[in-house]
Design a protein around this motif. Structure first.
Motif: not given
Ligand SMILES: [Zn+2]
Length: 393
Positions: A63, A74-75, A108-109, A170, A173, A339
């Motif tokens: 994403h 992130d993404g 996505e978030e 990805h 995290q 995810h």
């Protein structure tokens, strides 16, 4: 380059369908076209680029939206890897039996709805669902799609007869890969998530004149519950169980009144459905015991239920083999974060690879990854795609 859209200090502020996010989507579509892909932005804002002329494809993606004031990887990292792999594929002639479909899933978030784009892509949400979805400020998804110019377009969906696999790279995290000094993580499963709400109803009384033993103190029940939950999860959870008591409310919230109402929210995650079910039962039992002890009424409910998603063992094995061949230090691990792959795997075989996050930091402008790790993740993903394409001569 993608990180310039919504750039904020060392991070990026690019929530789904914000002006910056829309600009980034259009930029990405143009880059896909430049790479020789057939590129579209569909009716929910998913950006999709397909190698032309293929009946069967491997989907690669992630994403490009971010949390507010999030990190640059992130993404976005997974999408950029995917674009570069598709570009290389086209430069090599692009005429294998298996093609590539690059997807940047919208939202996505969860500004509007967590994993929104992948839900539509997998047919788990439909056109008729568009109108009911709003962000926390009450802004409607439909209106935002109209402003972006995406509304009314066809919504692209996956076809298990044509799409043979989904691979997502990805950042981790979290701190596990860095602590274990590994470059590549092979995700075996994505944890399930439960959120529960426990309400205690007590009685407001004078906090000076009411003897302790006659009180119906909802706050006392809440504090007792919170303390005992800690012990419960430690003894009944698995070594992978994590939990958070990040939200609570007590009323009337003043020192001279015995608390009449208290509400505690609990989130817990684990890779096993069985463990999650057991913890839910134990939590219900505990809330009843606590209510009894403090002479208050209780109500408990599970408000979010997301089942764990097991990644496809064959694809995990292929990613692992590629990491091994490329001599990258690797390990298997589960993902504690959600995810798009957990949605895709409901329809087709799917797997994920992780690269380390420096200090485990993410959802923050300090999010970063060492250059060697960034490079290695791309190599492993690219090698795995080549291997899968070679399987279908
Ligand atoms: Zn992400």
């Amino acid at each position: 380059m993608l990180a310039r859209f919504g750039e904020y200090q060392t991070g990026v502020n690019r929530p789904a369908l914000s002006g910056e996010d829309i600009a980034a989507r259009n930029w990405l579509r143009n880059r896909m076209e430049e790479a020789g892909l057939e590129a579209i932005i569909d009716g929910v804002g998913n950006v999709i680029g397909r190698t032309p002329g293929h009946h069967k494809r491997i989907i690669l993606g992630s994403h490009t939206d971010t949390v507010p004031f999030g990190g640059w990887l992130d993404g976005a990292m997974g999408v950029v890897y995917s674009l570069e792999i598709a570009r290389t594929y086209m430069e090599a002639g692009g005429n294998n039996n298996i093609g590539i479909e690059v997807v940047s899933f919208n939202d996505e978030e969860g500004r509007f709805y967590a994993l929104l784009g992948s839900h539509f892509y997998c047919g788990l949400l439909e056109k008729s669902d568009l109108t009911g979805i709003h962000d926390t400020d009450g802004i409607s998804l439909q209106e935002s799609l109209e402003n972006a110019g995406f509304a009314g377009r066809e919504i692209a969906t996956l076809d298990p007869a044509k799409h043979i696999a989904y691979l997502e790279a990805h950042i981790e995290q979290g701190p596990v890969l860095e602590n274990e000094k590994r470059t590549i993580g092979l995700v075996t499963e994505i944890v399930g998530i439960r959120r529960s709400r426990v309400k205690f109803y007590g009685q407001a009384d004078h906090a000076g004149t009411t003897p302790m033993k006659l009180r119906k103190d909802a706050a006392a029940a809440l504090y007792n519950m919170a303390t005992r939950l800690e012990a419960l999860y430690r003894s009944e959870g698995s070594p992978h169980t994590v939990w958070n008591l990040g939200k609570a409310r007590i009323e009337p919230g003043t020192l001279n009144v015995v608390c009449s109402f208290a509400e505690l929210f609990i989130e817990y995650r684990d890779p096993s459905s069985e463990t999650l079910r057991k913890l839910q039962n134990k939590l219900d039992q505990l809330s009843a015991e606590v209510a009894d002890r403090y002479r208050v009424e209780k109500e408990s409910a599970e408000v979010v239920t997301i089942e764990p998603a097991k990644m496809d063992p064959m694809l995990v094995g292929r990613l692992e083999a590629a990491a091994k061949n490329l001599k990258k230090r690797h390990m298997r691990l589960h993902s504690g974060a959600g995810h798009d792959a957990m949605v895709l795997v409901k329809r087709i075989p799917a797997a994920m690879l992780f690269v380390p996050s420096i200090g485990g930091r993410s959802h923050d402008i300090n999010e970063n990854t060492q250059e060697y790790d960034l490079f290695s993740g791309a190599q492993v993903l690219s090698q795995t795609v080549s291997d899968l394409v070679d399987d279908h001569p």
